[in-house]
Design a protein around this motif. Structure first.
Motif, PDB file in Angstrom:
ATOM      1  N   PHE A   1       6.393   3.002  -4.648  1.00  0.00           N
ATOM      2  CA  PHE A   1       5.876   1.942  -4.822  1.00  0.00           C
ATOM      3  C   PHE A   1       6.818   0.907  -5.464  1.00  0.00           C
ATOM      4  O   PHE A   1       7.355   1.382  -6.371  1.00  0.00           O
ATOM      5  CB  PHE A   1       4.583   2.168  -5.345  1.00  0.00           C
ATOM      6  CG  PHE A   1       3.329   2.365  -4.289  1.00  0.00           C
ATOM      7  CD1 PHE A   1       3.463   2.921  -3.085  1.00  0.00           C
ATOM      8  CD2 PHE A   1       1.991   1.737  -4.659  1.00  0.00           C
ATOM      9  CE1 PHE A   1       2.629   2.944  -2.395  1.00  0.00           C
ATOM     10  CE2 PHE A   1       1.025   2.060  -3.865  1.00  0.00           C
ATOM     11  CZ  PHE A   1       1.161   2.705  -2.693  1.00  0.00           C
ATOM     12  N   PRO A   2       6.550  -0.602  -5.432  1.00  0.00           N
ATOM     13  CA  PRO A   2       7.406  -1.449  -6.376  1.00  0.00           C
ATOM     14  C   PRO A   2       6.843  -1.033  -7.712  1.00  0.00           C
ATOM     15  O   PRO A   2       5.520  -0.751  -8.207  1.00  0.00           O
ATOM     16  CB  PRO A   2       6.782  -2.723  -5.793  1.00  0.00           C
ATOM     17  CG  PRO A   2       6.441  -2.473  -4.280  1.00  0.00           C
ATOM     18  CD  PRO A   2       5.854  -1.217  -4.425  1.00  0.00           C
TER      19      PRO A   2
ATOM     20  N   GLY B   1      -7.815   5.650  -3.281  1.00  0.00           N
ATOM     21  CA  GLY B   1      -7.684   4.573  -3.902  1.00  0.00           C
ATOM     22  C   GLY B   1      -7.298   3.114  -3.111  1.00  0.00           C
ATOM     23  O   GLY B   1      -6.822   3.455  -1.952  1.00  0.00           O
ATOM     24  N   ILE B   2      -7.224   2.120  -3.830  1.00  0.00           N
ATOM     25  CA  ILE B   2      -6.840   0.753  -3.209  1.00  0.00           C
ATOM     26  C   ILE B   2      -5.404   0.352  -4.037  1.00  0.00           C
ATOM     27  O   ILE B   2      -5.604   0.511  -5.399  1.00  0.00           O
ATOM     28  CB  ILE B   2      -7.895  -0.109  -3.163  1.00  0.00           C
ATOM     29  CG1 ILE B   2      -8.882   0.270  -2.269  1.00  0.00           C
ATOM     30  CG2 ILE B   2      -7.676  -1.597  -2.919  1.00  0.00           C
ATOM     31  CD1 ILE B   2     -10.213  -0.626  -2.401  1.00  0.00           C
ATOM     32  N   ILE B   3      -4.516  -0.088  -3.617  1.00  0.00           N
ATOM     33  CA  ILE B   3      -3.549  -0.540  -3.962  1.00  0.00           C
ATOM     34  C   ILE B   3      -3.850  -1.462  -5.164  1.00  0.00           C
ATOM     35  O   ILE B   3      -4.557  -2.496  -4.757  1.00  0.00           O
ATOM     36  CB  ILE B   3      -2.427  -1.054  -3.210  1.00  0.00           C
ATOM     37  CG1 ILE B   3      -1.889   0.077  -2.144  1.00  0.00           C
ATOM     38  CG2 ILE B   3      -1.134  -1.907  -3.685  1.00  0.00           C
ATOM     39  CD1 ILE B   3      -1.205  -0.508  -0.936  1.00  0.00           C
ATOM     40  N   CYS B   4      -2.908  -1.680  -6.144  1.00  0.00           N
ATOM     41  CA  CYS B   4      -3.206  -2.646  -7.561  1.00  0.00           C
ATOM     42  C   CYS B   4      -2.015  -3.358  -7.727  1.00  0.00           C
ATOM     43  O   CYS B   4      -1.211  -2.275  -8.051  1.00  0.00           O
ATOM     44  CB  CYS B   4      -4.021  -1.869  -8.295  1.00  0.00           C
ATOM     45  SG  CYS B   4      -4.552  -3.199  -9.704  1.00  0.00           S
TER      46      CYS B   4
ATOM     47  N   ASP C   1       0.718  -4.395 -16.000  1.00  0.00           N
ATOM     48  CA  ASP C   1       0.876  -3.220 -16.881  1.00  0.00           C
ATOM     49  C   ASP C   1       1.200  -1.879 -16.196  1.00  0.00           C
ATOM     50  O   ASP C   1       1.287  -0.850 -16.818  1.00  0.00           O
ATOM     51  CB  ASP C   1      -0.583  -3.203 -17.207  1.00  0.00           C
ATOM     52  CG  ASP C   1      -1.083  -4.410 -18.047  1.00  0.00           C
ATOM     53  OD1 ASP C   1      -0.692  -4.736 -19.070  1.00  0.00           O
ATOM     54  OD2 ASP C   1      -2.274  -4.740 -17.753  1.00  0.00           O
ATOM     55  N   THR C   2       1.619  -2.010 -14.908  1.00  0.00           N
ATOM     56  CA  THR C   2       1.895  -0.589 -14.220  1.00  0.00           C
ATOM     57  C   THR C   2       3.049   0.140 -15.013  1.00  0.00           C
ATOM     58  O   THR C   2       2.615   1.308 -15.008  1.00  0.00           O
ATOM     59  CB  THR C   2       2.356  -1.059 -12.701  1.00  0.00           C
ATOM     60  OG1 THR C   2       1.228  -1.691 -12.000  1.00  0.00           O
ATOM     61  CG2 THR C   2       2.633   0.221 -12.154  1.00  0.00           C
TER      62      THR C   2
ATOM     63  N   GLU D   1      -4.177  -8.238   2.573  1.00  0.00           N
ATOM     64  CA  GLU D   1      -2.532  -8.497   2.770  1.00  0.00           C
ATOM     65  C   GLU D   1      -1.824  -7.271   3.353  1.00  0.00           C
ATOM     66  O   GLU D   1      -2.616  -6.329   3.165  1.00  0.00           O
ATOM     67  CB  GLU D   1      -2.002  -8.863   1.799  1.00  0.00           C
ATOM     68  CG  GLU D   1      -1.791  -8.282   0.462  1.00  0.00           C
ATOM     69  CD  GLU D   1      -1.334  -8.953  -0.685  1.00  0.00           C
ATOM     70  OE1 GLU D   1      -0.014  -8.266  -1.223  1.00  0.00           O
ATOM     71  OE2 GLU D   1      -1.522  -9.812  -1.224  1.00  0.00           O
ATOM     72  N   TYR D   2      -0.903  -7.872   4.240  1.00  0.00           N
ATOM     73  CA  TYR D   2       0.102  -6.483   4.442  1.00  0.00           C
ATOM     74  C   TYR D   2       0.672  -5.780   3.295  1.00  0.00           C
ATOM     75  O   TYR D   2       0.937  -6.400   2.477  1.00  0.00           O
ATOM     76  CB  TYR D   2       1.123  -7.305   5.441  1.00  0.00           C
ATOM     77  CG  TYR D   2       1.856  -6.011   5.916  1.00  0.00           C
ATOM     78  CD1 TYR D   2       1.733  -5.592   7.219  1.00  0.00           C
ATOM     79  CD2 TYR D   2       3.089  -5.672   5.129  1.00  0.00           C
ATOM     80  CE1 TYR D   2       2.732  -4.413   7.423  1.00  0.00           C
ATOM     81  CE2 TYR D   2       3.887  -4.638   5.732  1.00  0.00           C
ATOM     82  CZ  TYR D   2       3.591  -4.208   6.783  1.00  0.00           C
ATOM     83  OH  TYR D   2       4.308  -3.126   7.268  1.00  0.00           O
ATOM     84  N   LYS D   3       0.441  -4.565   3.561  1.00  0.00           N
ATOM     85  CA  LYS D   3       1.163  -3.541   2.493  1.00  0.00           C
ATOM     86  C   LYS D   3       1.640  -2.287   3.656  1.00  0.00           C
ATOM     87  O   LYS D   3       0.949  -1.846   4.166  1.00  0.00           O
ATOM     88  CB  LYS D   3       0.236  -2.801   1.823  1.00  0.00           C
ATOM     89  CG  LYS D   3      -0.153  -3.754   0.450  1.00  0.00           C
ATOM     90  CD  LYS D   3       0.913  -4.186  -0.586  1.00  0.00           C
ATOM     91  CE  LYS D   3       0.526  -5.173  -1.568  1.00  0.00           C
ATOM     92  NZ  LYS D   3       1.632  -5.295  -2.412  1.00  0.00           N
ATOM     93  N   SER D   4       2.956  -1.930   3.389  1.00  0.00           N
ATOM     94  CA  SER D   4       3.565  -1.013   4.203  1.00  0.00           C
ATOM     95  C   SER D   4       2.677   0.233   3.962  1.00  0.00           C
ATOM     96  O   SER D   4       2.515   0.976   5.021  1.00  0.00           O
ATOM     97  CB  SER D   4       5.076  -1.088   3.830  1.00  0.00           C
ATOM     98  OG  SER D   4       5.142  -0.521   2.481  1.00  0.00           O
TER      99      SER D   4
END
Length: 123
Positions: free
Chosen positions: A43-44, A66-69, A73-74, A92-95
């Motif tokens: 992940f970025p 879970g859902i991408i956030c 603060d990551t 939105e699009y997420k790979s």
């Protein structure tokens, strides 16, 4: 229609399923919940997954949901730690989804104590 949709710990599983199946219902809404931190290595730097471990039938059948956030603060979050998340939902699009899906845009993320019941059940 509340300014912040409070996701109770016992409702997390139902909310997750609804958000994944009908993400447009939550577009632009602010949600608040507690979850564990997952930081996939691919992940970025500004993304993590707040989520919970769910059991669908037995102890051998558990999975992290879970859902991408997106959060500034990551980098400071501890893998496996517990967080209190307040975020606006977008679609939105997420790979990682191989297409469009729900995305949380963090407003506040802070470390918190683990929930009394860490597991999510669908019964």
């Amino acid at each position: 229609n509340a300014p912040v949709v409070e996701i109770a710990p016992e409702d997390y599983g139902l909310w997750y399923v609804d958000a994944m199946e009908h993400p447009m219902r939550y577009q632009g809404k602010v949600v608040h919940f507690q979850a564990r931190v997952l930081k996939p290595s691919d992940f970025p730097a500004g993304e993590f997954v707040p989520g919970r471990v769910a059991m669908t039938c037995c102890a051998d059948d558990t999975t992290f949901i879970g859902i991408i956030c997106e959060s500034k603060d990551t980098p400071h979050l501890k893998e496996g730690g517990w967080v209190d998340v307040q975020a606006e939902m977008a679609v939105e699009y997420k790979s990682a989804y191989h297409g469009e899906g729900p995305v949380l845009r963090a407003k506040k993320v802070r470390m918190c104590d683990p929930l009394e019941e860490e597991m999510v059940y669908f019964n």
